[in-house]
Scaffold this active site. Sequence first.
Site, PDB file in Angstrom:
ATOM      1  N   HIS A 125     -18.103 -39.973 -13.877  1.00 18.33           N
ATOM      2  CA  HIS A 125     -17.612 -41.304 -13.505  1.00 18.33           C
ATOM      3  C   HIS A 125     -18.644 -42.158 -12.771  1.00 18.33           C
ATOM      4  O   HIS A 125     -18.371 -43.303 -12.387  1.00 18.33           O
ATOM      5  CB  HIS A 125     -16.352 -41.120 -12.625  1.00 18.33           C
TER       6      HIS A 125
ATOM      7  N   LYS B 240     -21.722 -44.674 -11.968  1.00 24.51           N
ATOM      8  CA  LYS B 240     -22.230 -45.899 -12.591  1.00 24.51           C
ATOM      9  C   LYS B 240     -23.475 -46.283 -11.813  1.00 24.51           C
ATOM     10  O   LYS B 240     -23.452 -47.185 -10.988  1.00 24.51           O
ATOM     11  CB  LYS B 240     -21.229 -47.056 -12.508  1.00 24.51           C
TER      12      LYS B 240
ATOM     13  N   ASP C  36     -37.722 -46.299 -12.065  1.00 22.88           N
ATOM     14  CA  ASP C  36     -39.036 -45.775 -11.660  1.00 22.88           C
ATOM     15  C   ASP C  36     -38.954 -44.849 -10.442  1.00 22.88           C
ATOM     16  O   ASP C  36     -39.888 -44.842  -9.616  1.00 22.88           O
ATOM     17  CB  ASP C  36     -40.008 -46.927 -11.353  1.00 22.88           C
TER      18      ASP C  36
END
Lengths: 172, 172
Positions: free
Chosen positions: B116, B118, B123
């Site tokens: 779940h 996000k 870099d």
Amino acid sequence: GMITEVLFFPDKEVACKNHFISDRGCFNTKCRYSHAKTSLSELYRHLNTADKSLDVSIFCFTCFDLAEILIMKHKRGVKIRIMTDDEQVDSSGAQIWNLRKEGIPIRTDRSSYLMHHKFVIVDSRLLINGSFNWTRQAITGNQENLLITNDSYVVNEFRNEFEKLWKEFDPK
Amino acid sequence: GMITEVLFFPDKEVACKNHFISDRGCFNTKCRYSHAKTSLSELYRHLNTADKSLDVSIFCFTCFDLAEILIMKHKRGVKIRIMTDDEQVDSSGAQIWNLRKEGIPIRTDRSSYLMHHKFVIVDSRLLINGSFNWTRQAITGNQENLLITNDSYVVNEFRNEFEKLWKEFDPK
Ligand SMILES: [Zn+2]
Ligand SMILES: [Zn+2]
């Protein structure tokens, strides 16, 4: 001082609310919940520091234990405000009606889009934000994160957004 | 220098990918996308700074424009890794197969629980994290947030979690 903390879920065990939150601790000698530190116990600990306000903006709220903490804080005079998604209010296991029954103000969006935030602001000074909905599945099942910070720029941005949406979701 | 930025959605307009990302800009005199700064354009800008790697951990990924940015970066030698939820891979509009076709490595959980998260790590130095799934609905419909930081403690915690899950989700 500066607070920056990162929590990941799932926890292996569910933290014992009595042990971490109640004034008297947990007296259950066969307690099946965790008395060791977990991500949830850290969330409990931060919520428990509230002595003025808890501004909660949470998409999905079905976790009974987290609802109980808000109700306990509410009864002790901490000003609670909750905003959630209108379509989640009546979903299976939703805690919103329990909280409303206690007199805690709840507001929702009124759109088919999602009020998808999952954050809390503690005493206008600490932000808890991430992917974590207040559900049992998020605690011991899903991959989830919470970032906790008292960075004043970040906290103020979220405070402003909360106030903006709180007005916008006023049913009057 | 220190980077701390907070973005809220929904945007009123969809940011023009050409204007904000392509080397040549947008030549469409009747362009119906936004050339003014939005939350999405800020996300574009940060993703576009990647010249080594993009580690993407995203529950729901259906946004064509964001997939195109990853494919463009991949073609320019930026090392892309994507993890997502196994049940979202075949959902309507999912971009995962397009990305896999280009040779971008994709891994998923293998459980009924949700991957779940996000977040993206740019870099290995910048974290973009919040409630924002990579969908069109999240851009112009939902209430969403993204917190962007290069705080090294925070970035390292998320890097470690990404590496841990990347190994865990290895299909071999
Ligand atoms: Zn106990
Ligand atoms: Zn344009």
